[in-house]
Design an enzyme around this catalytic site. Sequence first.
Site, PDB file in Angstrom:
ATOM      1  N   ARG A 224      -1.313 -28.066 -46.846  1.00  0.00           N
ATOM      2  CA  ARG A 224      -2.509 -28.691 -46.285  1.00  0.00           C
ATOM      3  C   ARG A 224      -2.627 -28.328 -44.802  1.00  0.00           C
ATOM      4  NH1 ARG A 224      -4.068 -35.104 -46.547  1.00  0.00           N
ATOM      5  NH2 ARG A 224      -2.037 -35.372 -45.537  1.00  0.00           N
TER       6      ARG A 224
ATOM      7  N   ASP B 114       1.069 -42.729 -42.118  1.00  0.00           N
ATOM      8  CA  ASP B 114       0.725 -41.455 -41.500  1.00  0.00           C
ATOM      9  C   ASP B 114      -0.566 -41.661 -40.713  1.00  0.00           C
ATOM     10  OD1 ASP B 114      -1.351 -41.458 -43.330  1.00  0.00           O
ATOM     11  OD2 ASP B 114      -0.619 -39.743 -44.476  1.00  0.00           O
TER      12      ASP B 114
END
Length: 543
Positions: A189, A443
């Site tokens: 990603r 996160d």
Amino acid sequence: MNGVGTGSYYTGATAVPVAKPFLMAGYDAPEGVEIRGRYDGEFAKILTRDALNFVAQLQREFKQRVRYALECRKEAKKRYNDGSAPGFDPATKNIREGDWVCAAVPPAVADRKVEITGPVERKMVINALNSGAKVFMADFEDALSPSWENLMNGHINLKDAVNGTISFHDKARNRVYKLNDQIAKLFVRPRGWHLPESHILIDGEPATACLVDFGLYFFHNYAPFRRGQGAGFGPFFYLPKMEHSREAKIWNCVFEKAEKMVGIERGSIRATVLIETLPAAFQMDEILYELRDHSVGLNCGRWDYIFSYVKTFQGHPDRLLPDRFLVGMGQHFMKSYSDRLIWTCHRRGVHAMGGHDGTWAAHPGLIPACMEVFNNTMGNSPNQIKTAKREEAANLTEEDLLQRPRGVRTMEGLRLNTRVGIQYLAAWLTGSGSVPLYNLMEDAATAEISRVQNWQWLKYGAELNGDGLGVRVNKELFGRVVEEEMARIEKEVGKEKYKKGMYKEASKIFTRQCTTSTLDDFLTLDAYNNIVVHHPKLTQSRL
């Protein structure tokens, strides 16, 4: 990069120290490319002239299209702030109603029942690939603090992983970690379109971060990946933070350009798009259509989606969210988005990820339990693309996807947002982008919810109506909460760690972002300048 050293030149009677020029090792960058990050011999194996030229070509071809897409985001935000809401685009009705499908899913990634995610840290990469998951999503985005060292080491780690040579010696445990014979399929990603990479300048401007992440990884790894893991396909990617199909079209063009530049078949690269912004929920068909030769599905990125709901409706005081933990998949707008994603993906012949054809796990210990659930439901089938159509989702309306979430707001919700946001940001500023806090893995996406929810409650003086207090959130109350939660953080982490950490700096940034009159688009975009360290060219000096 030129540097100057000092030495002793013999001049006759005595040795006198004078300036003595020498050549300092530097990156072999092509014309127009300047590396402002620290030089390292290992990094130079990633930042080769050919690799940098590859990235520069992508940047030069697509930078104007990226700028236009980001300007369109600003225009959409203005419309939403003026009272509008996202909806289905009448101009693309033919795409939504058309009878088309994406390219067939490559056999190498037909089974994605459980995927594990994490940053590109060396030990993490090995453990994740060995975890028993079907896929490992190596993350340059929300789970990574994008310092120069983290980024470059990440590319080294992934290159070694693709080549099968990665190992890690844990000196504290006196243990060496290596890859098993059977490993998860690797997806990468890159960062979102909005982020710069300020350590690399191309034609005098910071590079587009996602093109750096994609370009360096693809250039070094496409050939060994296709020979090995991809079984003739790949590399594989996850694409984050998109808001419109025009952004997916740019990615499709980037993929086609990359394939053509290295001479591999069109459609080799495959990507899953995270539907993690509210506007993108109305663009699922269009996004798949633009990427149809390169797509392997969509994923419900629910934490960012909740963050995007607040950001999209930042100008709407009637859309205040309840406490963060009350906004789950049981909320009607969340279930509607999930159902529509399943229906859309299976109708188009690709994976619906995020609990449907597969789910994410943040820790290897969760994988067996997740795998058991999918195996019990699906048996030997690798996915549910042809069996779970979710046809009723065809009738979902704009109102279903926009319904206001229900629930209460509490003082504890305000406190938890503040405590989590500050601790996450403190970790991010010191190089950690994925942090365990209060039995959850936080996160950037979850920290964003904490930030924007605090901002929303402060902006509109939200009443804390769930604990009998009946007080309204204002700057004075928030200031006391910050002070008290900082004291709690110090007590929880200990004085020594608190003193060495960047908690005070994080508190200042987080407080500013929660109390600003205009909501910042991204937490990490504002904080990024705090971790950029430029190493300019040295000039000759005299003693």
